[in-house]
Enzyme design. Structure first.
Site, PDB file in Angstrom:
ATOM      1  N   GLU A   1     -48.062  64.258   1.846  1.00 52.27           N
ATOM      2  CA  GLU A   1     -48.117  63.090   1.288  1.00 52.27           C
ATOM      3  C   GLU A   1     -48.371  61.913   2.972  1.00 52.27           C
ATOM      4  OE1 GLU A   1     -43.523  62.409   2.638  1.00 52.27           O
ATOM      5  OE2 GLU A   1     -44.054  61.927  -0.103  1.00 52.27           O
TER       6      GLU A   1
ATOM      7  N   ASN B   1     -39.801  71.593  16.793  1.00 53.08           N
ATOM      8  CA  ASN B   1     -39.057  72.015  15.813  1.00 53.08           C
ATOM      9  C   ASN B   1     -38.628  73.116  16.603  1.00 53.08           C
ATOM     10  OD1 ASN B   1     -40.715  70.935  13.011  1.00 53.08           O
ATOM     11  ND2 ASN B   1     -42.010  73.009  13.453  1.00 53.08           N
TER      12      ASN B   1
ATOM     13  N   CYS C   1     -18.504  79.302  29.283  1.00 55.44           N
ATOM     14  CA  CYS C   1     -19.409  80.316  30.412  1.00 55.44           C
ATOM     15  C   CYS C   1     -18.370  80.883  31.121  1.00 55.44           C
ATOM     16  CB  CYS C   1     -19.860  79.290  31.050  1.00 55.44           C
ATOM     17  SG  CYS C   1     -20.836  79.538  32.640  1.00 55.44           S
TER      18      CYS C   1
ATOM     19  N   ASP D   1     -37.368  76.593  15.476  1.00 55.87           N
ATOM     20  CA  ASP D   1     -37.172  77.635  14.525  1.00 55.87           C
ATOM     21  C   ASP D   1     -37.933  79.001  15.290  1.00 55.87           C
ATOM     22  OD1 ASP D   1     -39.153  76.299  11.944  1.00 55.87           O
ATOM     23  OD2 ASP D   1     -39.955  77.225  14.264  1.00 55.87           O
TER      24      ASP D   1
ATOM     25  N   HIS E   1     -38.190  69.688  21.301  1.00 53.50           N
ATOM     26  CA  HIS E   1     -36.884  69.569  20.920  1.00 53.50           C
ATOM     27  C   HIS E   1     -36.345  70.806  20.921  1.00 53.50           C
ATOM     28  CE1 HIS E   1     -38.595  65.984  17.707  1.00 53.50           C
ATOM     29  NE2 HIS E   1     -37.878  65.598  19.155  1.00 53.50           N
TER      30      HIS E   1
HETATM   31  N1  APR Z   1     -47.174  71.344   3.755  1.00 55.58           N
HETATM   32  C1  APR Z   1     -47.498  70.226   4.791  1.00 55.58           C
HETATM   33  N2  APR Z   1     -46.265  69.017   5.157  1.00 55.58           N
HETATM   34  C2  APR Z   1     -45.353  69.342   4.002  1.00 55.58           C
HETATM   35  C3  APR Z   1     -44.846  70.441   3.824  1.00 55.58           C
HETATM   36  C4  APR Z   1     -46.195  71.488   3.223  1.00 55.58           C
HETATM   37  N3  APR Z   1     -45.955  73.083   3.084  1.00 55.58           N
HETATM   38  N4  APR Z   1     -43.345  70.044   3.033  1.00 55.58           N
HETATM   39  C5  APR Z   1     -42.725  69.094   4.198  1.00 55.58           C
HETATM   40  N5  APR Z   1     -43.995  68.462   4.853  1.00 55.58           N
HETATM   41  C6  APR Z   1     -43.949  67.092   5.017  1.00 55.58           C
HETATM   42  C7  APR Z   1     -43.045  66.544   4.446  1.00 55.58           C
HETATM   43  O1  APR Z   1     -43.602  65.630   3.445  1.00 55.58           O
HETATM   44  C8  APR Z   1     -42.858  65.696   5.953  1.00 55.58           C
HETATM   45  O2  APR Z   1     -43.717  63.927   5.991  1.00 55.58           O
HETATM   46  O3  APR Z   1     -43.459  67.484   6.774  1.00 55.58           O
HETATM   47  C9  APR Z   1     -42.354  65.968   6.350  1.00 55.58           C
HETATM   48  C10 APR Z   1     -41.201  66.791   7.062  1.00 55.58           C
HETATM   49  O4  APR Z   1     -40.710  65.313   8.047  1.00 55.58           O
HETATM   50  P1  APR Z   1     -39.042  65.866   8.518  1.00 55.58           P
HETATM   51  O5  APR Z   1     -38.477  66.319   7.936  1.00 55.58           O
HETATM   52  O6  APR Z   1     -38.769  64.354   8.865  1.00 55.58           O
HETATM   53  O7  APR Z   1     -39.270  65.961   9.804  1.00 55.58           O
HETATM   54  P2  APR Z   1     -39.789  65.700  11.044  1.00 55.58           P
HETATM   55  O8  APR Z   1     -41.170  65.020  10.987  1.00 55.58           O
HETATM   56  O9  APR Z   1     -40.126  66.672  11.944  1.00 55.58           O
HETATM   57  O10 APR Z   1     -38.975  65.871  11.933  1.00 55.58           O
HETATM   58  C11 APR Z   1     -39.192  65.145  12.968  1.00 55.58           C
HETATM   59  O11 APR Z   1     -36.602  64.814  13.497  1.00 55.58           O
HETATM   60  O12 APR Z   1     -34.045  65.149  13.207  1.00 55.58           O
HETATM   61  C12 APR Z   1     -35.325  64.778  13.634  1.00 55.58           C
HETATM   62  O13 APR Z   1     -35.008  66.682  15.601  1.00 55.58           O
HETATM   63  C13 APR Z   1     -35.282  66.754  14.048  1.00 55.58           C
HETATM   64  O14 APR Z   1     -37.908  67.728  15.124  1.00 55.58           O
HETATM   65  C14 APR Z   1     -36.957  67.418  14.302  1.00 55.58           C
HETATM   66  C15 APR Z   1     -37.658  65.695  13.879  1.00 55.58           C
END
Ligand code: APR
Length: 247
Positions: free
Chosen positions: A214, A102, A147, A104, A119
């Site tokens: 999931e 993340n 810059c 953020d 990232h």
């Molecule tokens: N608690 C637990 N898991 C959750 C929750 C929650 N409240 N809400 C969503 N999820 C899970 C979803 O089921 C999904 O498997 O979090 C996951 C989010 O997956 P992505 O949206 O694919 O995010 P991420 O895995 O962080 O993506 C990886 O992809 O787009 C790029 O650079 C970006 O860092 C990011 C990378």
């Protein structure tokens, strides 16, 4: 009430080094959209148009408008119970290390000290020419900020097709190798090389604990999988651990 395996609590009691590998899902309860979930960002927007260097050079205004929109959401968000639990665990274990995908900054705002940002971070910016960093608010009144060397300033986030920051990846790798318990929280586990660190931890003997709404590709290598909200499950795990060290 979410049941927490006694054997996991015992594994925690024998542990010194706890690592949390996190993705967008850990921040969804703070109101920050995920990328691939049901209302995922990439269902609506095309990463190739927004999250890569060529797109930035072609249309820096559009890319900045998008990152400034995301920055506004991040600034309005607060760390949630999952971020706060990880920070609180620093009071109980020698090492509590966060390896996050993340950008953020919510782990830092929650009080976590040891963080590897694979990232990047949306609060930092740098010049694409001289690499000088700009962490103050940028001025967009005269278009894309530049810059003093004349180079365009970009957000310090890793775009598709770009290398991860080596120091952050190597730090995360060392933490994965030394982890006793390795939590994987809120990631779809599809983006490499970041997710490779989970396999590094597993091969190095860590107990892998998955927390996700999931099943993911990591469910098959996880010693424990909790399917539900991170903001509900992580506090429960800490609560059971705390009860076990009291008794
Ligand atoms: N608690 C637990 N898991 C959750 C929750 C929650 N409240 N809400 C969503 N999820 C899970 C979803 O089921 C999904 O498997 O979090 C996951 C989010 O997956 P992505 O949206 O694919 O995010 P991420 O895995 O962080 O993506 C990886 O992809 O787009 C790029 O650079 C970006 O860092 C990011 C990378």
């Amino acid at each position: 009430m979410i049941q927490i395996d006694k054997s996991l609590v015992n594994a925690l009691k024998e542990s010194e080094s706890i690592v949390f590998f996190t993705g967008a899902g850990i921040s969804s309860e703070s109101g920050i959209p995920t990328f691939r979930g049901k209302d995922g960002i990439w269902n609506k927007l095309r990463p190739e148009e927004l999250a890569n260097f060529d797109a930035f050079i072609k249309n820096p205004i559009m890319v900045w408008e998008w990152y400034n929109h995301r920055k506004k959401i991040v600034h309005e968000a607060q760390p949630n119970a999952a971020h706060l639990t990880i920070s609180e665990m620093q009071n109980y274990f020698k090492d509590v290390i966060v390896i996050t995908q993340n950008i953020d900054n919510l782990h830092r705002r929650a009080g976590s000290n040891a963080i590897y940002e694979l990232h990047g971070n949306i609060e930092r910016n740098f010049c694409i020419d001289c690499k000088k960093f700009f962490n103050e608010e940028l001025d967009f009144s005269v278009g894309v900020p530049k810059c003093d060397c004349g180079g365009l300033i970009r957000p310090d986030v890793v775009w598709f097709g770009e290398y991860l920051p080596e120091d952050q990846f190597l730090g995360g790798e060392k933490a994965a190798i030394n982890a006793d318990v390795f939590f994987v929280v809120g990631t779809s586990a599809v983006v490499y090389p970041a997710v490779g660190l989970v396999y590094t931890a597993k091969q190095s003997g860590a107990t892998v604990v998955e927390v996700n709404l999931e099943k993911t590709a990591l469910s098959s290598i996880s010693n424990y999988s909790f399917f539900g909200k991170a903001g509900e499950i992580l506090p429960r795990i800490l609560e059971e651990y705390r009860l076990s060290i009291k008794s």
